[in-house]
Design a protein around this motif. Structure first.
Motif, PDB file in Angstrom:
ATOM      1  N   PRO A 321     -44.309 134.109  16.306  1.00 36.13           N
ATOM      2  CA  PRO A 321     -43.818 134.528  14.633  1.00 36.13           C
ATOM      3  C   PRO A 321     -44.445 133.696  13.662  1.00 36.13           C
ATOM      4  CG  PRO A 321     -42.003 134.497  16.206  1.00 36.13           C
ATOM      5  CD  PRO A 321     -43.100 133.967  16.855  1.00 36.13           C
ATOM      6  N   ASP A 322     -44.939 134.219  12.484  1.00 35.10           N
ATOM      7  CA  ASP A 322     -45.375 133.652  11.400  1.00 35.10           C
ATOM      8  C   ASP A 322     -44.606 132.361  11.081  1.00 35.10           C
ATOM      9  OD1 ASP A 322     -47.272 135.461  10.812  1.00 35.10           O
ATOM     10  OD2 ASP A 322     -46.238 136.277   9.464  1.00 35.10           O
ATOM     11  N   GLY A 323     -45.400 131.321  10.915  1.00 32.44           N
ATOM     12  CA  GLY A 323     -44.916 129.814  10.717  1.00 32.44           C
ATOM     13  C   GLY A 323     -44.173 129.114  11.899  1.00 32.44           C
ATOM     14  N   PHE A 324     -44.042 129.914  12.945  1.00 37.52           N
ATOM     15  CA  PHE A 324     -43.111 129.404  13.980  1.00 37.52           C
ATOM     16  C   PHE A 324     -43.526 128.002  14.358  1.00 37.52           C
ATOM     17  CE2 PHE A 324     -42.513 128.923  18.832  1.00 37.52           C
ATOM     18  CZ  PHE A 324     -41.125 129.050  18.953  1.00 37.52           C
ATOM     19  N   LYS A 325     -44.713 127.726  15.051  1.00 40.72           N
ATOM     20  CA  LYS A 325     -45.201 126.484  15.452  1.00 40.72           C
ATOM     21  C   LYS A 325     -45.081 125.442  14.503  1.00 40.72           C
ATOM     22  CE  LYS A 325     -48.312 128.094  19.070  1.00 40.72           C
ATOM     23  NZ  LYS A 325     -49.837 127.899  19.694  1.00 40.72           N
ATOM     24  N   LYS A 326     -45.258 125.741  13.348  1.00 36.84           N
ATOM     25  CA  LYS A 326     -44.983 124.570  12.235  1.00 36.84           C
ATOM     26  C   LYS A 326     -43.715 124.090  12.107  1.00 36.84           C
ATOM     27  CE  LYS A 326     -46.210 123.570   7.414  1.00 36.84           C
ATOM     28  NZ  LYS A 326     -46.758 123.950   5.993  1.00 36.84           N
ATOM     29  N   ARG A 327     -42.911 125.124  11.917  1.00 35.31           N
ATOM     30  CA  ARG A 327     -41.210 124.927  11.979  1.00 35.31           C
ATOM     31  C   ARG A 327     -40.928 124.316  13.201  1.00 35.31           C
ATOM     32  NH1 ARG A 327     -41.586 130.291  10.204  1.00 35.31           N
ATOM     33  NH2 ARG A 327     -40.561 131.059  12.214  1.00 35.31           N
ATOM     34  N   ILE A 328     -41.374 124.398  14.274  1.00 31.64           N
ATOM     35  CA  ILE A 328     -40.581 123.796  15.420  1.00 31.64           C
ATOM     36  C   ILE A 328     -41.686 122.412  15.945  1.00 31.64           C
ATOM     37  CG2 ILE A 328     -39.591 125.896  16.422  1.00 31.64           C
ATOM     38  CD1 ILE A 328     -42.874 124.435  18.256  1.00 31.64           C
ATOM     39  N   ALA A 329     -42.462 122.016  15.052  1.00 30.14           N
ATOM     40  CA  ALA A 329     -43.552 120.867  15.488  1.00 30.14           C
ATOM     41  C   ALA A 329     -42.589 119.612  15.790  1.00 30.14           C
ATOM     42  CB  ALA A 329     -44.462 120.475  14.325  1.00 30.14           C
ATOM     43  N   GLY A 330     -42.655 118.990  16.866  1.00 28.93           N
ATOM     44  CA  GLY A 330     -41.944 117.890  17.308  1.00 28.93           C
ATOM     45  C   GLY A 330     -40.579 118.239  18.047  1.00 28.93           C
ATOM     46  N   ARG A 331     -40.099 119.410  17.647  1.00 26.11           N
ATOM     47  CA  ARG A 331     -39.027 119.807  18.359  1.00 26.11           C
ATOM     48  C   ARG A 331     -39.137 120.707  19.411  1.00 26.11           C
ATOM     49  NH1 ARG A 331     -34.982 123.744  17.634  1.00 26.11           N
ATOM     50  NH2 ARG A 331     -35.655 124.472  15.706  1.00 26.11           N
ATOM     51  N   GLY A 332     -40.161 121.352  19.751  1.00 24.22           N
ATOM     52  CA  GLY A 332     -40.716 122.306  20.633  1.00 24.22           C
ATOM     53  C   GLY A 332     -42.028 122.069  21.081  1.00 24.22           C
ATOM     54  N   LYS A 333     -42.217 122.021  22.573  1.00 20.20           N
ATOM     55  CA  LYS A 333     -43.437 121.998  23.192  1.00 20.20           C
ATOM     56  C   LYS A 333     -43.708 123.094  24.023  1.00 20.20           C
ATOM     57  CE  LYS A 333     -46.729 119.434  25.269  1.00 20.20           C
ATOM     58  NZ  LYS A 333     -47.928 118.659  24.610  1.00 20.20           N
ATOM     59  N   ILE A 334     -44.869 123.472  23.669  1.00 23.59           N
ATOM     60  CA  ILE A 334     -45.356 124.814  24.375  1.00 23.59           C
ATOM     61  C   ILE A 334     -46.516 124.618  25.336  1.00 23.59           C
ATOM     62  CG2 ILE A 334     -46.293 127.289  24.220  1.00 23.59           C
ATOM     63  CD1 ILE A 334     -45.067 127.105  21.099  1.00 23.59           C
ATOM     64  N   VAL A 335     -46.352 124.977  26.437  1.00 24.85           N
ATOM     65  CA  VAL A 335     -47.454 124.635  27.632  1.00 24.85           C
ATOM     66  C   VAL A 335     -47.888 125.866  28.169  1.00 24.85           C
ATOM     67  CG1 VAL A 335     -47.156 122.230  27.821  1.00 24.85           C
ATOM     68  CG2 VAL A 335     -45.834 123.751  29.330  1.00 24.85           C
ATOM     69  N   GLU A 336     -48.915 126.163  28.855  1.00 26.11           N
ATOM     70  CA  GLU A 336     -49.595 127.145  29.602  1.00 26.11           C
ATOM     71  C   GLU A 336     -48.806 127.427  31.029  1.00 26.11           C
ATOM     72  OE1 GLU A 336     -53.482 128.257  29.403  1.00 26.11           O
ATOM     73  OE2 GLU A 336     -53.710 128.431  27.357  1.00 26.11           O
ATOM     74  N   TRP A 337     -48.651 125.971  31.656  1.00 24.85           N
ATOM     75  CA  TRP A 337     -48.182 125.766  32.915  1.00 24.85           C
ATOM     76  C   TRP A 337     -47.768 124.635  33.108  1.00 24.85           C
ATOM     77  CZ3 TRP A 337     -46.359 129.581  35.564  1.00 24.85           C
ATOM     78  CH2 TRP A 337     -46.201 129.663  37.003  1.00 24.85           C
ATOM     79  N   ALA A 338     -46.683 124.422  33.650  1.00 23.03           N
ATOM     80  CA  ALA A 338     -45.965 122.728  33.765  1.00 23.03           C
ATOM     81  C   ALA A 338     -45.490 122.460  35.203  1.00 23.03           C
ATOM     82  CB  ALA A 338     -44.525 122.827  33.097  1.00 23.03           C
ATOM     83  N   PRO A 339     -45.773 121.088  35.637  1.00 26.82           N
ATOM     84  CA  PRO A 339     -45.180 120.638  36.517  1.00 26.82           C
ATOM     85  C   PRO A 339     -43.760 120.828  37.104  1.00 26.82           C
ATOM     86  CG  PRO A 339     -45.677 118.776  35.186  1.00 26.82           C
ATOM     87  CD  PRO A 339     -46.070 120.004  34.416  1.00 26.82           C
ATOM     88  N   GLN A 340     -43.108 121.905  37.343  1.00 26.41           N
ATOM     89  CA  GLN A 340     -41.910 122.400  37.187  1.00 26.41           C
ATOM     90  C   GLN A 340     -40.955 121.456  37.879  1.00 26.41           C
ATOM     91  OE1 GLN A 340     -40.591 126.249  36.556  1.00 26.41           O
ATOM     92  NE2 GLN A 340     -39.468 126.210  38.489  1.00 26.41           N
ATOM     93  N   GLU A 341     -41.146 120.997  38.986  1.00 28.83           N
ATOM     94  CA  GLU A 341     -40.344 120.043  39.610  1.00 28.83           C
ATOM     95  C   GLU A 341     -40.111 118.766  39.014  1.00 28.83           C
ATOM     96  OE1 GLU A 341     -40.912 119.394  43.687  1.00 28.83           O
ATOM     97  OE2 GLU A 341     -41.408 121.275  44.191  1.00 28.83           O
ATOM     98  N   LYS A 342     -41.080 118.050  38.457  1.00 26.73           N
ATOM     99  CA  LYS A 342     -41.061 116.839  37.685  1.00 26.73           C
ATOM    100  C   LYS A 342     -40.244 117.033  36.484  1.00 26.73           C
ATOM    101  CE  LYS A 342     -45.153 114.830  39.323  1.00 26.73           C
ATOM    102  NZ  LYS A 342     -46.584 114.456  39.321  1.00 26.73           N
ATOM    103  N   VAL A 343     -40.513 118.371  35.708  1.00 25.00           N
ATOM    104  CA  VAL A 343     -39.650 118.649  34.544  1.00 25.00           C
ATOM    105  C   VAL A 343     -38.450 118.730  34.814  1.00 25.00           C
ATOM    106  CG1 VAL A 343     -39.460 120.595  32.673  1.00 25.00           C
ATOM    107  CG2 VAL A 343     -41.514 119.731  33.458  1.00 25.00           C
ATOM    108  N   LEU A 344     -37.824 119.644  35.923  1.00 21.88           N
ATOM    109  CA  LEU A 344     -36.391 119.731  36.133  1.00 21.88           C
ATOM    110  C   LEU A 344     -35.930 118.288  36.800  1.00 21.88           C
ATOM    111  CD1 LEU A 344     -36.833 123.100  38.064  1.00 21.88           C
ATOM    112  CD2 LEU A 344     -35.589 122.716  35.829  1.00 21.88           C
ATOM    113  N   ALA A 345     -36.682 117.618  37.046  1.00 26.72           N
ATOM    114  CA  ALA A 345     -36.103 116.062  37.611  1.00 26.72           C
ATOM    115  C   ALA A 345     -35.809 115.333  36.248  1.00 26.72           C
ATOM    116  CB  ALA A 345     -36.821 115.459  38.351  1.00 26.72           C
ATOM    117  N   HIS A 346     -36.363 115.482  35.343  1.00 24.25           N
ATOM    118  CA  HIS A 346     -36.462 114.735  34.051  1.00 24.25           C
ATOM    119  C   HIS A 346     -34.974 114.494  33.307  1.00 24.25           C
ATOM    120  CE1 HIS A 346     -37.736 112.624  30.364  1.00 24.25           C
ATOM    121  NE2 HIS A 346     -39.114 112.308  30.947  1.00 24.25           N
ATOM    122  N   SER A 347     -34.594 113.353  33.268  1.00 27.69           N
ATOM    123  CA  SER A 347     -33.261 113.195  32.431  1.00 27.69           C
ATOM    124  C   SER A 347     -32.922 113.873  31.257  1.00 27.69           C
ATOM    125  CB  SER A 347     -32.868 111.743  32.400  1.00 27.69           C
ATOM    126  OG  SER A 347     -33.966 111.025  31.583  1.00 27.69           O
TER     127      SER A 347
END
Length: 458
Positions: A321-347
């Protein structure tokens, strides 16, 4: 000195199947058993490109070989019927040739056991024809396998027809003590895709035959999660959860490069503050639904990590959406693929917005993370019901009359989950149960040790 046991592992060439079998293969190899892992040429190229460390780490434990599958690139992902028919025709001959070639090298290195994905029937059939002991590997939950074992009875009782379509509405139970099925949520039901539904239903019937011809039935599950379903499957050995994070040398088998920058981003967030959103390797959204998800995450007020595959939409690349990435900068992180087990294990991760594929379900519950469930097809609806109704570790995201999960629904359910202490408590209890099963003396531990002993000394 007897012959060294030598296992040939054959996955179905798809992300959700290669990954868990590779974790199992690594675990077997670490117990002193020689393992040869068979990929199709197309899949092996994907893995080697996304995980360059596989050659260094895996090479010391597992020998990787590839065989041609007769498919053009992309067939396995976009044309299910074509890929299935070609592979059923091509793969048996290629596997037979491979086994005979390996067996000719040395009498002490001959294949002594084939572990085949239960949905890659050709591998188990070849093993049977060559007189080699085999293990059927089941990558989905025991509830699905138990249902498959009851297909014939359901047809005979007039509950479903010969194509798997329910002949009555409401809930359908296969056994007392089991979570019943909704009539329109059988794993082979594909709305508006009668031909595909017929193929998946036929495959479900074939699964039962493959299980019956196998010496072992290895399930990536935990007995205590669904004991009543496990008890309906003869000779089942639940050995899960199979997790790469349990050992630094385990290989995830990812088809896509993992963006580990999200881990350092998570390090900067408070404990229990981040919504993790990952809808699997094959879920497809339309642009309208994509927009609703984006705005729903933004309006929730919570930090979020969102996995957005390049192919998450049919056709064009997803447009934010227009302006979305700017508005969520710092609060939202977008990746194409993540190390899922390590993410889910993160506190810092508080909840998991998931499609409820079985691998993701197991990973989330083993890490003690509550769910927001967004199922799309196959077994995901029943997995979602286990999460929400049987285990009570999450809530389902409800679609509106147009099949859309709206921004308001997403925002409301995130808020509800963050404030529901009972869900968090249940998730931690289930984590303990799953973790204990893997510890020495636990059910999964004992089942795996039994399997290793039997293939070593059979």
């Amino acid at each position: 000195m007897g012959k060294q046991p030598h296992v040939l592992a054959i996955p179905l060439p798809a992300q959700g199947h290669v990954g868990p079998l590779l974790k199992l293969a690594t675990k077997i190899a670490e117990h002193g058993v020689k393992v040869t892992f068979v990929n199709t040429e197309f899949i092996e190229a994907k893995i080697m490109a996304s995980m360059p460390e596989i050659s260094a780490i895996g090479g010391s434990l597992i020998e990787f070989v590839s065989v041609p599958d007769g498919l053009e690139h992309g067939d396995i992902e976009r044309d299910f019927e074509k890929s299935r028919n070609i592979m059923k025709k091509v793969m048996p001959g290629k596997l037979k040739e491979l086994i005979e070639k390996i067996n000719q090298v040395s009498d002490d290195q001959q294949i002594s056991c084939v572990i085949g994905d239960v949905n890659a029937q050709w591998g188990l059939e070849v093993a049977q024809k060559l007189g080699i002991p085999s293990a059927a590997f089941v990558t989905y939950g025991p509830a699905i396998l138990a249902l498959q074992f009851h297909i014939t009875k359901l047809i005979d009782d007039g509950v479903i027809d010969a194509d798997g379509t329910a002949l009555k509405d409401g809930l359908i139970s296969i056994s007392e003590g089991n979570l019943p099925w909704k009539f329109d949520e059988f794993p082979w039901m594909v709305r508006g895709q009668g031909k595909i539904q017929k193929i998946i239903f036929e495959s479900s019937i074939e699964v039962v035959e493959c299980v019956k011809m196998s010496n072992w039935v290895l399930s990536n599950s935990v007995y205590e999660l669904d004991a009543s379903s496990c008890d309906l499957v003869p000779n089942i050995l639940p050995i899960g959860s199979l997790l790469a994070s349990n050992n630094s040398r385990f290989l995830a088998g990812s088809f896509r490069p993992e963006d580990s920058s999200c881990l350092s981003w998570l390090d900067e967030k408070p404990i229990g503050s981040v919504v993790y959103v990952a809808l699997g390797s094959s879920t497809i959204l339309n642009q309208a639904q994509f927009d609703e998800l984006a705005i729903g995450l933004e309006s929730s007020g919570q930090s979020f990590l969102w996995v957005v595959r390049p192919d998450i939409l049919w056709g064009p690349v997803a447009i934010f959406p227009d302006g979305f990435k700017k508005r969520i900068a710092g609060r939202g992180k977008i990746v194409e693929w993540a190390p899922q087990e390590k993410v889910l294990a993160h506190s810092s991760v508080a909840c998991f917005v998931s499609h409820c594929g079985w691998n993701s379900t197991l990973e989330g519950l083993t890490m003690g993370v509550p769910f927001l469930c967004w199922p799309f097809f196959v077994d995901q609806y029943q997995n979602s019901r286990y999460i929400c109704e049987a285990w009570k570790i999450g809530f389902e995201l409800t679609r509106d009359d147009h099949g859309i999960v709206t921004r308001h629904e997403i925002q409301a359910k995130i808020t509800k989950l963050f404030n529901e202490e009972s869900i968090k408590g249940n998730a931690l209890k289930l984590k303990e149960k799953a973790t204990n099963s893997l510890a020495e003396g636990g059910s999964s531990y004992k089942n795996f040790q039994r399997f290793i002993a039997e293939i070593k000394f059979s």
